[in-house]
Design a protein around this motif. Structure first.
Motif, short mmCIF file in Angstrom:
data_model
loop_
_atom_site.label_atom_id
_atom_site.label_comp_id
_atom_site.label_asym_id
_atom_site.label_seq_id
_atom_site.Cartn_x
_atom_site.Cartn_y
_atom_site.Cartn_z
N GLU A 30 0.81 -1.21 0.00
CA GLU A 30 0.00 0.00 0.00
C GLU A 30 0.85 1.27 0.00
O GLU A 30 0.35 2.35 -0.30
CB GLU A 30 -0.93 0.02 1.22
N LEU A 31 2.15 1.16 0.37
CA LEU A 31 2.97 2.34 0.56
C LEU A 31 4.07 2.51 -0.47
O LEU A 31 4.47 3.63 -0.77
CB LEU A 31 3.61 2.31 1.96
N LEU A 32 4.58 1.41 -1.00
CA LEU A 32 5.70 1.48 -1.92
C LEU A 32 5.23 1.56 -3.37
O LEU A 32 4.12 1.15 -3.69
CB LEU A 32 6.60 0.25 -1.75
N PRO A 33 6.08 2.07 -4.27
CA PRO A 33 5.74 2.03 -5.70
C PRO A 33 5.69 0.60 -6.20
O PRO A 33 6.11 -0.34 -5.51
CB PRO A 33 6.87 2.82 -6.35
N GLU A 34 5.21 0.41 -7.41
CA GLU A 34 5.07 -0.94 -7.96
C GLU A 34 6.41 -1.66 -8.04
O GLU A 34 6.50 -2.87 -7.80
CB GLU A 34 4.44 -0.87 -9.35
N LYS A 35 7.47 -0.91 -8.34
CA LYS A 35 8.82 -1.47 -8.39
C LYS A 35 9.68 -0.76 -7.35
O LYS A 35 9.65 0.47 -7.26
CB LYS A 35 9.43 -1.28 -9.79
N PHE A 36 10.44 -1.52 -6.60
CA PHE A 36 11.21 -0.93 -5.51
C PHE A 36 12.46 -1.76 -5.25
O PHE A 36 12.58 -2.90 -5.70
CB PHE A 36 10.35 -0.86 -4.24
N THR A 37 13.39 -1.19 -4.51
CA THR A 37 14.60 -1.90 -4.12
C THR A 37 14.44 -2.44 -2.70
O THR A 37 13.56 -2.00 -1.94
CB THR A 37 15.83 -0.97 -4.16
N ILE A 38 15.31 -3.39 -2.35
CA ILE A 38 15.30 -3.91 -0.98
C ILE A 38 15.59 -2.78 0.00
O ILE A 38 15.02 -2.73 1.09
CB ILE A 38 16.34 -5.04 -0.83
N LYS A 39 16.44 -1.86 -0.40
CA LYS A 39 16.76 -0.73 0.48
C LYS A 39 15.54 0.12 0.74
O LYS A 39 15.32 0.58 1.88
CB LYS A 39 17.87 0.12 -0.16
N LYS A 44 27.83 4.81 -8.23
CA LYS A 44 28.75 3.69 -8.07
C LYS A 44 28.05 2.39 -7.66
O LYS A 44 28.71 1.37 -7.48
CB LYS A 44 29.82 4.03 -7.03
N ARG A 45 26.76 2.44 -7.50
CA ARG A 45 26.08 1.24 -6.99
C ARG A 45 24.82 0.94 -7.79
O ARG A 45 23.99 1.82 -7.99
CB ARG A 45 25.73 1.40 -5.51
N GLU A 46 24.70 -0.30 -8.23
CA GLU A 46 23.52 -0.77 -8.95
C GLU A 46 22.66 -1.60 -8.01
O GLU A 46 23.18 -2.36 -7.18
CB GLU A 46 23.94 -1.61 -10.16
N ALA A 47 21.35 -1.48 -8.10
CA ALA A 47 20.46 -2.21 -7.21
C ALA A 47 19.37 -2.91 -8.00
O ALA A 47 18.84 -2.36 -8.98
CB ALA A 47 19.83 -1.27 -6.19
N ASN A 48 19.04 -4.13 -7.59
CA ASN A 48 17.96 -4.88 -8.23
C ASN A 48 16.61 -4.28 -7.86
O ASN A 48 16.42 -3.80 -6.74
CB ASN A 48 18.01 -6.34 -7.79
N LEU A 49 15.69 -4.37 -8.78
CA LEU A 49 14.31 -3.96 -8.51
C LEU A 49 13.46 -5.19 -8.21
O LEU A 49 13.66 -6.26 -8.79
CB LEU A 49 13.73 -3.21 -9.70
N TYR A 50 12.49 -5.00 -7.32
CA TYR A 50 11.58 -6.07 -6.93
C TYR A 50 10.15 -5.57 -7.06
O TYR A 50 9.86 -4.37 -7.07
CB TYR A 50 11.83 -6.48 -5.47
N SER A 51 9.24 -6.53 -7.14
CA SER A 51 7.81 -6.25 -7.01
C SER A 51 7.26 -7.26 -6.01
O SER A 51 7.93 -8.25 -5.68
CB SER A 51 7.08 -6.36 -8.35
N PHE A 52 6.06 -7.02 -5.55
CA PHE A 52 5.45 -7.96 -4.62
C PHE A 52 4.82 -9.13 -5.37
O PHE A 52 4.18 -8.93 -6.41
CB PHE A 52 4.39 -7.28 -3.75
#
Length: 226
Positions: free
Chosen positions: A151-160, A201-209
């Motif tokens: 309910e709070l995060l965007p559709e795609k987000f990082t673990i961070k 300098k840092r790349e992060a994976n994206l996740y969805s629920f």
């Protein structure tokens, strides 16, 4: 058909709306345009109509004051101090909701609605400071038994971003590795074939629920310990 000699208190609904900006938990407030407490900030709410339930009244007020039309709200407490409203005896049924910031478009009172981070909440009208404390308490209890984030995060987000959300709600700091391990254990996250660069300098994976697993855990409940 029936009349009673007992006085009838008025009933209102108030709704604590939580949003998340990626770093901080935000609360939606509405500036009051009339007395009492004219010019003070308060939660969206108002008096209950005779032909509606408390939930219907809360949703109606939300739509009128914030433009929210499909918010998921949850009742968490009833506030009934006889002196909580200087106008008359008023009992309020309090709800909270988790929404995405971008979903608030603005309603009839859009000019008077604004988001505030928890550490910058202004002086509130009525007993709304007590309502906020109780809402936060309930939210922090709920986060251990129900996956919160969709309910709070965007559709795609990082673990961070997910970790930032939990830290903002619980007001704590987590070890990155342990947090990631726990969240992946519940099988509610789906790693996408997409990445972002939070820093140069840092790349992060994206996740969805994983919606199916997410809804299943939401219905069954779970216990999340850090």
């Amino acid at each position: 058909m029936y009349t009673y000699k007992y006085p009838h208190p008025s009933v209102t609904t108030d709704c604590v709306i939580f949003g998340f900006d990626g770093l901080n938990l935000q609360v939606l407030l509405v500036e009051r345009g009339i007395e009492p407490y004219k010019g003070k900030w308060a939660f969206p709410g108002g008096f209950l109509n005779m032909d509606e339930s408390c939930e219907e009244g809360a949703l109606r007020e939300l739509k009128e004051e914030t433009g929210l039309t499909e918010a998921y709200i949850k009742q968490f407490h009833t506030f009934s101090d006889p002196k909580r409203d200087p106008r008359e005896r008023v009992i309020t049924v309090a709800y909270y909701a988790l929404v995405k910031l971008q979903d608030v478009k603005g309603g009839d009172d859009a000019a008077q609605a604004a988001w505030f981070p928890l550490d910058k909440i202004p002086q509130l009208a009525f007993d709304h400071d007590s309502i906020l404390r109780m809402a936060l308490k309930r939210l922090r209890e709920r986060i251990h038994f129900e996956p919160i984030g969709f309910e709070l995060l965007p559709e795609k987000f990082t673990i961070k971003q997910l970790q930032n959300l939990y830290e903002a709600i619980l007001d704590v700091k987590f070890d990155r590795g342990n947090f990631t391990k726990k969240m992946l254990h519940f099988n509610i996250l789906h790693q996408l074939d997409e990445t972002v660069w939070p820093t140069p300098k840092r790349e992060a994976n994206l996740y969805s629920f994983n919606i199916e697993s997410y809804n299943e855990l939401k219905q069954k409940g779970f216990r999340l310990e850090f």
